[in-house]
Each structure stands twice: as C-alpha cells, then as structure tokens.
Design an enzyme around this catalytic site. Structure first.
Site, PDB file in Angstrom:
ATOM      1  N   ASP A 176       0.849  -1.187   0.000  1.00 47.54           N
ATOM      2  CA  ASP A 176       0.000   0.000   0.000  1.00 47.54           C
ATOM      3  C   ASP A 176       0.890   1.243   0.000  1.00 47.54           C
ATOM      4  O   ASP A 176       1.998   1.223   0.546  1.00 47.54           O
ATOM      5  CB  ASP A 176      -0.900  -0.012   1.244  1.00 47.54           C
ATOM      6  CG  ASP A 176      -1.705   1.264   1.370  1.00 47.54           C
ATOM      7  OD1 ASP A 176      -2.409   1.612   0.423  1.00 47.54           O
ATOM      8  OD2 ASP A 176      -1.601   1.912   2.429  1.00 47.54           O
ATOM      9  N   ASP A 481      -1.232  -0.520   6.327  1.00 43.21           N
ATOM     10  CA  ASP A 481      -1.366   0.057   7.668  1.00 43.21           C
ATOM     11  C   ASP A 481      -2.761   0.552   7.989  1.00 43.21           C
ATOM     12  O   ASP A 481      -3.017   0.993   9.104  1.00 43.21           O
ATOM     13  CB  ASP A 481      -0.375   1.217   7.838  1.00 43.21           C
ATOM     14  CG  ASP A 481      -0.792   2.451   7.043  1.00 43.21           C
ATOM     15  OD1 ASP A 481      -1.425   2.283   5.987  1.00 43.21           O
ATOM     16  OD2 ASP A 481      -0.492   3.571   7.493  1.00 43.21           O
ATOM     17  N   ASP A 485      -6.801  -1.962   4.361  1.00 43.05           N
ATOM     18  CA  ASP A 485      -5.827  -3.003   4.042  1.00 43.05           C
ATOM     19  C   ASP A 485      -6.094  -4.294   4.819  1.00 43.05           C
ATOM     20  O   ASP A 485      -5.448  -5.311   4.556  1.00 43.05           O
ATOM     21  CB  ASP A 485      -4.403  -2.530   4.370  1.00 43.05           C
ATOM     22  CG  ASP A 485      -4.009  -1.288   3.590  1.00 43.05           C
ATOM     23  OD1 ASP A 485      -4.414  -1.182   2.417  1.00 43.05           O
ATOM     24  OD2 ASP A 485      -3.312  -0.428   4.155  1.00 43.05           O
TER      25      ASP A 485
END
Length: 745
Positions: A176, A481, A485
């Site tokens: 990400d 994080d 996600d």
C-alpha cells in the site's frame, strides 16, 4: 475508509451516505441511522478479518510431508531388521555372551524364547521411536524462536511464529502507498511567482506586496493552525497533510506570523473546501484600511480557470492571455509529472457593496481573480524505501504498489521508489486502475504478473489482487497500515503492518508488525525469513545424514552379523545431539556473508522441494562415508585395533557421534567449499560444539554402565577423531560434483 486522507463532500442528491469509522470534518446535516454494528461497511470489513485461518504455511506442509516419509521408511527398515534378527535366532545362528547358541530346537525353554523375542521387539521399537523425526518440528521451532528474538532488535514483532519463515519464501509483495511507502506527510518542494521559480533556500527576489498577499491567503484561508508552546520550542502544525505542508513552508520560508495576521484582519465569510471545485475561499476585511479582499486556494487547474491576470515577481499585474495561460498549464503539468501536487493562490480586492453581496449570498465570487503563486507539494517517502525495493528486486521478488491515488501521482511515487524503472521497456510495466483490474482478470489473466502499480483501488481491489496471485501459485506478502488493508492483510500468506501510524485493525490482521518508520525493516524481515529457511535446510541435511547412516548400519549389520552395532540408548544420545544441540548450533549461524548470499538467490515458492539436489549430494556423500567406516569397524574393528567386542562397540559408537559433530561444520555451507567462512564470528556455534564433545567424553569415560561402553585409550580417541575429521576433505570432494537444477524428487 479508503486509506486516503482526502475529504469527500456528501450531498443529499448525489452521495448521501456516511460510513461508520470515518470522521466528519465540517458542515451540518440531519442524519438517519440505517445500519449498525457488523452490518455497517466497517463491520463487514472487520468480520472478514476476525476469523482464524487454519491453512498450513508452505514450510509446515513440506515438513509434515518429509516427517511422514522418513517415518514410513524408518518403520519398514526397522521391521525388516526385526524379521532378520528373529530368523537368525530361530535358525540357531545367534550366540549369547558366552558364544553359545541362543536357540536350540527342543532344548531352549519357552520362557527364554519369549524373553529373547520380546527383548528384540522392545529394542527395535525403541530404535524406531528414535529414528522417527518427531524432533524435526521442535528443532525448527527453536530456530524460529531464536530468530524471532533477534528480529525484536530491529523493532519487528512476529505475531505468528511461522510467519517470518513464510516471508522468506515470498515471491510477490503487494505494498500500500499511503502510510506505508509514504509517511502521510507532505512538503513544499517548488514555489512559483508568475512564471519564475523561486529557490527553496529562502532568498526571495519577489515583491513584498505579492508575498504579503500570499501570507494573507495562507494564514486566513486555512483550517489548519500553528502552535508554538514556548519561545524556544519548534512550531507544531495541525490540519490535513496538505495544510500542514503549506503552513510549515510559510512559517519557515515566508516568516509568517499567524496570530498577527488574524489580529489585523477580520474574516467575514468562509467557503470550506469543496471536493468538486477543489477550492476553498475566504472574504476578509483589513482593519488597517477597511478594504475587502477575497482569497482562494486550491487545485492549480481549477484556480487558473478563474484567473484573468497574474502578478509577476516584481509585483506588476499582467493580463493572462492565451499564450501565458498555456505556459502556466505547462508548469502545472511538469509538477504533476514530477509527482507534485500543485496548489495555487489567487486574490481579488472587492468593494464594500460587493462584499455585502457576498455576505448575503454566502457565495464568494470566483471570477476575474489574480493569480498570486503556485506551490508544488510532495508526499514524503519513508526512509529506506528505495533501498528496500532494490533489495526486493535483487532477490527476485515482484513488487506491486497499490494505491487510491490517480495515475500521474501514483506513477511518480512508484518511479521515485524504484518500483518502475526507466530502463524497463513500456511493455513490461503496466499501471492499471482498480476497476480495470477486475476486467483484466476476467479477460486477460496473463497480465497479472506484469502489473506493477494499481491506482484508484479500493479494499476489494486489494483483496482481489491477493486472491488472484494466490490462485496463480505465488506466495504473497501484503504490506499495509489502514483499515482498508485489513482484508488483504488477512488473506495474504504473510500480512505485514507498519505499526507506528498503523490502525489497530490492520495490526490485528497482520502476522508481522514493524514498529519503525524505516521501510528497510520490511527488507530485513525478508532477509531474516530467508536465513531461517536456509538454516532449516542445513539442519534437515544434518539430521537426515545421521538418520540414513544409522538405519543403513543397523540394517546391514543385522543381516550380516546377526546383531545391531548401535543400541537404543546410544541412538537416543545421538538423537539428543542431533535434534537439540545441532538445531541450536545451526540456527544461530547467521553470519553477514550468509545474509548477503540469501538475498541474491531467487525466491523459494510453493513448488520448490525442501531437500534440494545439492542437499541430496551432500547427504548421500557423507552417509556413504559414515556407513563404510562403521561397517568396517563392525566386521574388522577387532583385528584392526586389537580389541575385544565391547571396546569395538564403543569405538563404533564414538566414531558415529564424532562424525555427526564434524558433519555440523559441513552443514554450515550447503554449496560453498569453504565451510569455515565466518565461523569465528559465531561464538555460540563453537560453544555448542565444544559442549557436545565434552558430553561425549563424559558418556564414554564416566557413564559406561549407563551407555554400555568401555573406556578408550588416548590412541583410540585419536583414531576416532581422525576418522571423523576425514569427513571434511570428503565434503570438499563431494561438493566438486556438479548437480542439475531439475529436482530429483
């Protein structure tokens, strides 16, 4: 909810839905609660990550298969040994301690027959229990636990013990962007007044008049704030990342005084940031001359459309004709290509009547504005990102960046991080939108490996990416994080959460949590995982060599001499050395040279065999040598050394144990011929070897009643050490034999 910190305007007629878990930053509305608890969007995401996965890791599955295979072979061989011993006994070929025939048909008592048969069955069962490698998972767990303790020093917390090894087998890592590759912090990198770029050094050859107008626009047209606790402390900023970046730049480069600006100006009307217009505005009245001013700030493209003039660096107003407008568009485009978010400031002085009209209509005029300046804001990457990405690529691991950003900023960040490299051919680098990715997986599934960046992606897109990669046989790691996600972190073989700014839900869904701002820690996890896998392979080679040698020795000796040279208690001692002390010795061997080597190897995925051709070569070579030596001692030991049967058995036991001790050195390097490289740095390995030798001396010399041994002379000890040490040059010769890359099994 999306992982991006952008504000989204909700409207009754377009998008009236509010999501639990998000934050309202401004405005007023009447709210109707339609869904609560696990039925909300956030609840659905939570429910999908709150189940425990019972799937085995690749290593666990292969270890279980290996243990099962060894157990079956051990059972068959020892059953044959038992059958052969019983046949020899009933055929009258077995002699007792006084060299008399144990079984004489019609003369041997039934009790003696039952005791003899029972003793052989008990001994064989004991040997089987020793040879079955139930200690293999324990030894692997010791390796993982030791490595996990070492990883804590790098601020890496392993929540699931097997995860660190699985990370070493990763073939693809999905990352990400916001908060993971980047720090969710922004900084002003470029400043333009007119068509001139102003140096970031603080030397401004710009008109004071223009700078004052920009200071007014920054100080009054913002939702952020500046706070300085004391005269000597640094300024603290609040607001969105963009607001904080502009305020920080204004304080450090423009020497802005927020309190002074607010005292000298009265804010009459504020128009909050609009996600469609991408602008925010304010109408102010200056107390010094009672003049009214409009200040607008926002996306440079939107602001430029509203402007009819601009100030050059001398403070002279110029008309914004078509040619000059095109030049500003080029500047804005160049910033975007460089990965910068371009923010523009515009100004307009209005009369009192116009100000009254604005106040009544509650709408700020957005035409005939004068462009004050442009700033280019860059999202800051985490420290060590480029180094880590390079390490992943050198290790043969595919990197995929997944973000909610648009195409241009996502490509710029990916290029800066090294995920996209300029030397690659365009056909090998693919950037897709989240919605296009879904269509691509339906129509062109072969494109999956070429995708390097996925933009405008939602949590479902991330989940689909992980699932698609797993179906194709990849061992997938996901690094994130945020709450968006969580599903992908849970679905991936290894979920890695960056823990300092990470959401608790993301951490709970992860297998590994990194409490560090340095992204290079992710590469350290990969390095540790590969070292663990390498050490596990070393231990397996070491363990199987001892098992194969012991099985062959007992089997051949049972057929030929009607007896087994290694007793159950002796094999138990060998098992203790191999399983426990050997595991500790090889699991602690993490030299700098080894860590460099493992990061240059291709990743080991699901299909790679646990025992490689190189390991088979080393294993067979050492096992043949040990079997040849010990069988020679079994049949010719008494005549070679001039000793009796009891001392010969002690020599066999002693040589076998010492062969395992010397073979631990051979196991340190699976392919390299120099087995002593870096050994002086591993004091624990040398300490365990020393302790093993001391314990063996105690077993032979002082516990002879327990182990059924005889004391050996200095010459006999020297002969045992010499025979065992010969395994070193033999290992060197064996490693000169080339092997194919195609797996034997």
């Amino acid at each position: 909810m999306t992982g991006e910190s952008d504000c989204v305007e909700e409207k009754n007629d377009q998008n009236p839905f509010l999501f639990s878990g998000t934050k309202v930053v401004g405005g007023d509305a009447r709210m109707l609660v339609t869904t609560v608890g696990m039925n909300t969007k956030g609840g659905q995401m939570m429910s999908s990550v709150n189940h425990d996965s019972s799937d085995q890791t690749p290593l666990q599955a292969r270890l279980n298969k290996l243990t099962s295979s060894i157990s079956k072979v051990s059972l068959v061989v020892n059953f044959l040994v038992l059958v052969v011993l019983q046949i020899h006994y009933f055929m009258g070929k077995k002699q007792d301690a006084n060299r008399k025939q144990e079984f004489v048909p019609g003369q041997t008592m039934d009790d003696n027959i039952m005791n003899s048969v029972g003793a052989k069955i008990a001994a064989t069962v004991t040997i089987i229990s020793v040879m079955i490698p139930e200690g293999l998972p324990i030894a692997v767990t010791l390796t993982l636990a030791y490595s996990m303790k070492r990883m804590i020093r790098d601020k890496v917390m392993v929540r699931k013990l097997w995860a660190c090894q699985t990370m070493g087998s990763a073939t693809t890592i999905c990352i990400d962007k916001t908060g993971t590759l980047t720090m969710n912090q922004m900084k002003v990198k470029e400043f333009w007044v007119g068509r001139m770029s102003v140096a970031e050094s603080g030397c401004f050859p710009v008109s004071k008049f223009v700078l004052d107008l920009i200071r007014d626009g920054v100080a009054l047209n913002t939702k952020g704030s500046v706070y300085k606790p004391s005269s000597e402390s640094v300024h603290k900023f609040s607001g969105s990342p963009t607001e904080k970046a502009i305020l920080s730049w204004a304080v450090s480069q423009l020497s802005i005084d927020m309190e002074e600006k607010k005292e000298r100006c009265e804010v009459i009307r504020v128009e909050a940031f609009n996600s469609q217009k991408k602008t925010s505005g304010v109408l102010i009245k200056k107390s010094i001359d009672d003049t009214f001013h409009v200040h607008l700030k926002g996306a440079a493209k939107m602001i430029l459309v509203m402007c009819s003039s601009f100030y050059n660096w001398l403070g002279v107003k110029e008309n914004l004709d078509e040619g000059k407008r095109m030049r500003f568009k080029e500047i804005i485009h160049e910033m975007r290509v460089s990965g910068l978010t371009c923010i523009a400031f515009a100004h307009k002085q209005v009369y009192a009547e116009a100000a009254k009209e604005i106040e009544d209509r509650k709408t700020i005029q957005e035409d005939s504005l004068t462009l004050l300046g442009l700033v280019g804001i860059k999202e800051l990457c985490r420290p060590g990102v480029e180094t880590a990405v390079q390490a992943f690529q050198d290790a043969g691991v595919n990197i995929k960046m997944i973000t909610g950003d648009g195409f241009v900023p996502a490509k710029a960040i990916a290029t800066e991080c090294g995920i996209i490299r300029s030397e690659k051919r365009p056909s090998k680098s693919v950037i897709l939108k989240g919605n296009d990715f879904r269509k691509c997986m339906t129509m062109r599934p072969g494109m999956l490996d070429k995708i390097e960046v996925m933009t405008r992606s939602s949590s479902l897109n991330k989940l689909l990416m992980v699932q698609s990669l797993k179906k194709k046989g990849h061992v997938v790691a996901f690094v994130g994080d945020g709450i968006n996600d969580a599903q992908a972190l849970k679905e991936a073989h290894i979920g890695v959460s960056m823990g300092i700014q990470g959401i608790e839900v993301a951490e709970e869904s992860s297998d590994i949590v990194i409490h560090s701002d340095n992204f290079a820690s992710v590469a350290e996890v990969l390095r540790w995982g590969r070292c663990i896998y390498d050490n596990i392979q070393k231990f397996i080679q070491f363990k199987l060599t001892a098992n194969v040698a012991a099985l062959l020795i007992n089997f051949v000796a049972a057929i030929s001499s009607r007896d087994v040279p290694l007793s159950a208690i002796q094999l138990l001692w060998v098992n203790l050395i191999v399983d426990t002390l050997g595991a500790f010795a090889l699991s602690t061997d993490l030299s700098t040279e080894q860590t460099r080597e493992v990061m240059k190897k291709p990743p080991v995925g699901w299909t790679e065999p646990l025992i490689t051709n190189v390991m088979w070569r080393n294993l067979v070579g050492q096992a043949i040598y040990q079997v040849a030596v010990l069988l020679t001692l079994q049949f010719k030991g008494e005549s070679i050394f001039g000793v009796d049967e009891a001392v010969k058995r002690t020599l066999i036991f002693n040589v076998f144990v010492l062969c395992q001790v010397f073979n631990e050195f051979n196991a340190r390097k699976l392919a390299k011929k120099n087995i002593f490289e870096g050994i002086h740095k591993n004091k624990l390995f040398l300490g365990i070897i020393f302790m093993t030798v001391v314990l063996q001396v105690v077993m032979v010399e002082f516990l002879k009643q327990f182990v059924v041994t005889k004391r050996l002379s200095w010459g006999q000890w020297g002969a045992c050490v010499g025979i065992a040490a010969a395994s070193w040059p033999i290992a060197w010769v064996v490693k000169c034999i080339p092997v194919t890359r195609t797996p034997i099994l």
